[in-house]
Design a protein around this motif. Sequence first.
Motif, PDB file in Angstrom:
ATOM      1  N   ARG A  68     -12.795  25.183 122.281  1.00 47.80           N
ATOM      2  CA  ARG A  68     -13.021  26.374 123.119  1.00 47.80           C
ATOM      3  C   ARG A  68     -12.826  27.650 122.307  1.00 47.80           C
ATOM      4  N   SER A  69     -11.762  27.685 121.518  1.00 47.73           N
ATOM      5  CA  SER A  69     -11.433  28.893 120.755  1.00 47.73           C
ATOM      6  C   SER A  69     -12.515  29.219 119.736  1.00 47.73           C
ATOM      7  N   LYS A  70     -13.029  28.194 119.067  1.00 46.56           N
ATOM      8  CA  LYS A  70     -14.087  28.415 118.072  1.00 46.56           C
ATOM      9  C   LYS A  70     -15.373  28.901 118.726  1.00 46.56           C
ATOM     10  N   LYS A  71     -15.669  28.393 119.915  1.00 50.41           N
ATOM     11  CA  LYS A  71     -16.864  28.833 120.640  1.00 50.41           C
ATOM     12  C   LYS A  71     -16.769  30.322 120.969  1.00 50.41           C
ATOM     13  N   ILE A  72     -15.617  30.750 121.450  1.00 51.65           N
ATOM     14  CA  ILE A  72     -15.425  32.166 121.780  1.00 51.65           C
ATOM     15  C   ILE A  72     -15.473  33.027 120.523  1.00 51.65           C
ATOM     16  N   ALA A  73     -14.817  32.564 119.455  1.00 47.91           N
ATOM     17  CA  ALA A  73     -14.823  33.325 118.202  1.00 47.91           C
ATOM     18  C   ALA A  73     -16.242  33.513 117.684  1.00 47.91           C
ATOM     19  N   GLU A  74     -17.069  32.477 117.821  1.00 49.67           N
ATOM     20  CA  GLU A  74     -18.467  32.566 117.375  1.00 49.67           C
ATOM     21  C   GLU A  74     -19.241  33.597 118.190  1.00 49.67           C
ATOM     22  N   ILE A  75     -19.034  33.602 119.501  1.00 49.81           N
ATOM     23  CA  ILE A  75     -19.704  34.584 120.362  1.00 49.81           C
ATOM     24  C   ILE A  75     -19.278  36.002 119.980  1.00 49.81           C
ATOM     25  N   SER A 115     -19.111  45.406 116.688  1.00 48.30           N
ATOM     26  CA  SER A 115     -20.204  45.189 115.730  1.00 48.30           C
ATOM     27  C   SER A 115     -19.661  45.111 114.303  1.00 48.30           C
ATOM     28  N   GLY A 116     -20.107  44.088 113.588  1.00 45.75           N
ATOM     29  CA  GLY A 116     -19.706  43.916 112.196  1.00 45.75           C
ATOM     30  C   GLY A 116     -18.350  43.294 111.991  1.00 45.75           C
ATOM     31  N   ARG A 117     -17.638  43.006 113.063  1.00 43.16           N
ATOM     32  CA  ARG A 117     -16.315  42.414 112.956  1.00 43.16           C
ATOM     33  C   ARG A 117     -16.399  40.898 113.163  1.00 43.16           C
ATOM     34  N   GLU A 118     -15.482  40.177 112.527  1.00 41.33           N
ATOM     35  CA  GLU A 118     -15.448  38.721 112.631  1.00 41.33           C
ATOM     36  C   GLU A 118     -14.490  38.282 113.731  1.00 41.33           C
ATOM     37  N   GLY A 119     -14.938  37.348 114.547  1.00 44.00           N
ATOM     38  CA  GLY A 119     -14.069  36.738 115.531  1.00 44.00           C
ATOM     39  C   GLY A 119     -13.290  35.593 114.908  1.00 44.00           C
ATOM     40  N   TYR A 120     -12.073  35.387 115.382  1.00 44.76           N
ATOM     41  CA  TYR A 120     -11.205  34.337 114.850  1.00 44.76           C
ATOM     42  C   TYR A 120     -10.788  33.395 115.965  1.00 44.76           C
ATOM     43  N   ALA A 121     -10.543  32.140 115.592  1.00 48.00           N
ATOM     44  CA  ALA A 121     -10.096  31.132 116.548  1.00 48.00           C
ATOM     45  C   ALA A 121      -8.645  30.770 116.260  1.00 48.00           C
ATOM     46  N   GLY A 173      -9.590  32.976 121.306  1.00 50.37           N
ATOM     47  CA  GLY A 173     -10.546  33.534 120.377  1.00 50.37           C
ATOM     48  C   GLY A 173     -10.299  35.041 120.378  1.00 50.37           C
ATOM     49  N   TYR A 174     -10.260  35.668 119.199  1.00 52.00           N
ATOM     50  CA  TYR A 174      -9.870  37.077 119.163  1.00 52.00           C
ATOM     51  C   TYR A 174     -10.622  37.847 118.088  1.00 52.00           C
ATOM     52  N   ILE A 175     -10.595  39.175 118.230  1.00 49.97           N
ATOM     53  CA  ILE A 175     -11.336  40.047 117.318  1.00 49.97           C
ATOM     54  C   ILE A 175     -10.705  41.427 117.330  1.00 49.97           C
ATOM     55  N   ALA A 176     -10.879  42.166 116.255  1.00 47.28           N
ATOM     56  CA  ALA A 176     -10.422  43.559 116.175  1.00 47.28           C
ATOM     57  C   ALA A 176     -11.595  44.484 116.477  1.00 47.28           C
ATOM     58  N   GLY A 196      -8.388  39.559 122.844  1.00 48.88           N
ATOM     59  CA  GLY A 196      -8.209  38.115 122.780  1.00 48.88           C
ATOM     60  C   GLY A 196      -8.595  37.481 124.107  1.00 48.88           C
ATOM     61  N   ILE A 197      -9.164  36.278 124.039  1.00 52.95           N
ATOM     62  CA  ILE A 197      -9.573  35.533 125.234  1.00 52.95           C
ATOM     63  C   ILE A 197      -8.857  34.184 125.197  1.00 52.95           C
ATOM     64  N   GLY A 198      -8.017  33.913 126.207  1.00 49.86           N
ATOM     65  CA  GLY A 198      -7.167  32.739 126.217  1.00 49.86           C
ATOM     66  C   GLY A 198      -7.921  31.437 126.468  1.00 49.86           C
ATOM     67  N   THR A 199      -7.420  30.336 125.836  1.00 51.70           N
ATOM     68  CA  THR A 199      -8.105  29.041 125.935  1.00 51.70           C
ATOM     69  C   THR A 199      -7.154  27.864 126.147  1.00 51.70           C
ATOM     70  N   ASN A 200      -5.864  28.147 126.400  1.00 50.02           N
ATOM     71  CA  ASN A 200      -4.887  27.057 126.547  1.00 50.02           C
ATOM     72  C   ASN A 200      -4.686  26.738 128.019  1.00 50.02           C
ATOM     73  N   ASP A 201      -5.126  25.552 128.441  1.00 47.13           N
ATOM     74  CA  ASP A 201      -5.087  25.184 129.851  1.00 47.13           C
ATOM     75  C   ASP A 201      -3.699  24.783 130.337  1.00 47.13           C
ATOM     76  N   LYS A 202      -2.720  24.659 129.427  1.00 46.33           N
ATOM     77  CA  LYS A 202      -1.351  24.336 129.830  1.00 46.33           C
ATOM     78  C   LYS A 202      -0.469  25.578 129.965  1.00 46.33           C
ATOM     79  N   ALA A 203      -0.936  26.700 129.457  1.00 44.60           N
ATOM     80  CA  ALA A 203      -0.138  27.932 129.483  1.00 44.60           C
ATOM     81  C   ALA A 203      -0.129  28.536 130.882  1.00 44.60           C
ATOM     82  N   GLN A 204       0.958  29.223 131.202  1.00 50.21           N
ATOM     83  CA  GLN A 204       1.088  29.888 132.497  1.00 50.21           C
ATOM     84  C   GLN A 204       1.871  31.181 132.323  1.00 50.21           C
ATOM     85  N   VAL A 205       1.804  32.055 133.343  1.00 49.37           N
ATOM     86  CA  VAL A 205       2.481  33.349 133.252  1.00 49.37           C
ATOM     87  C   VAL A 205       3.991  33.146 133.330  1.00 49.37           C
TER      88      VAL A 205
END
Length: 319
Positions: free
Chosen positions: A128-135, A157-163, A182-185, A251-260
């Motif tokens: 999931r994280s790699k998919k978001i980073a690619e987008i 624009s021009g920035r790299e996303g990371y997983a 997946g996150y980006i600056a 950042g866009i969260g991808t951990n299905d076990k995490a909670q607030v």
Amino acid sequence: MNALKYAATVAVKDCMAIRPGEKVLVITDEPLRKIGYVLWEAAREIGAEAVIVEIIPRKTHGEEPPEPIRGLMKLVDVILIPTSKSLSHTDSRREASKKGVRIATLPGITEGTMIRTLRADYYSIAKRSKKIAEILTHGSKVRITTDKGMDVTLDISGREGYADTGLNHNPGDFSNLPAGEGYIAPVEGKSEGTIVIDGSMAGIGKLNGEIIRAVIKDGFATEISGGEAAKKLISIIEPFGRLAFNVAELGIGTNDKAQVTGNVLEDEKIMGTIHIAFGDNKSMGGEVRVASHLDGVIMQPTVYVDGKLIMKDGELVIL
């Protein structure tokens, strides 16, 4: 095997892929001493040359460790960093990563978070994280809205996303544990709109119905308002000057076990949330170096990348 020890074993075997004979450094401090020692024991038990050091707690997230530790970090194969203040966004960590050290930081982690989130399927999280980073890597503009009044546009624009996959198997790999985003600056100086943080905020905790509203102009939070949480956030950021108000990360969260929980280390990984950070973004390809990086978690957002719907009211629609 008790639950905490099991979680530590997952961390050293599955997440870090530590092998017998590897040099492993655990950096901890007094508040997280117990977790530090559990991780050290897990590394030792699989045959690693494991060393543990305890530092005096840093005053802020992003403050450098003591100079002797900075040197030591370059001499090992793997580093695990359960500390009360994050060393993720430090030059010391970045330099060690460049040397090929595999690193995971666990800032402020609790036993509950460790037991719960390290039982997740990190191979699914990685996908999931790699998919978001690619987008994000191929995107130019992100627009985020919520029903609480958030409406912000970020130029990526021009920035790299990371997983942030949690699978640190190759030289130089780095992540948080727990992982899952997946996150980006965003490009400095180009974010515009209003950010409304309603989940939790680094340095403050769970917001419990309160909101923090930040007006963003030319890439900086120029006005922060709300209740006591907003006042506290301003008091935390102001000592670091203008750069600490920089919109540093999406950042866009991808951990299905995490909670607030109020602990942003876990909260920002929750699948169906996003987080935006203020301050330092050097670790993710940005240009701002400041000894502060503070994440705010936003619940149930709607996210578009170049007009394509990525998340609708907190549900990922791309997977």
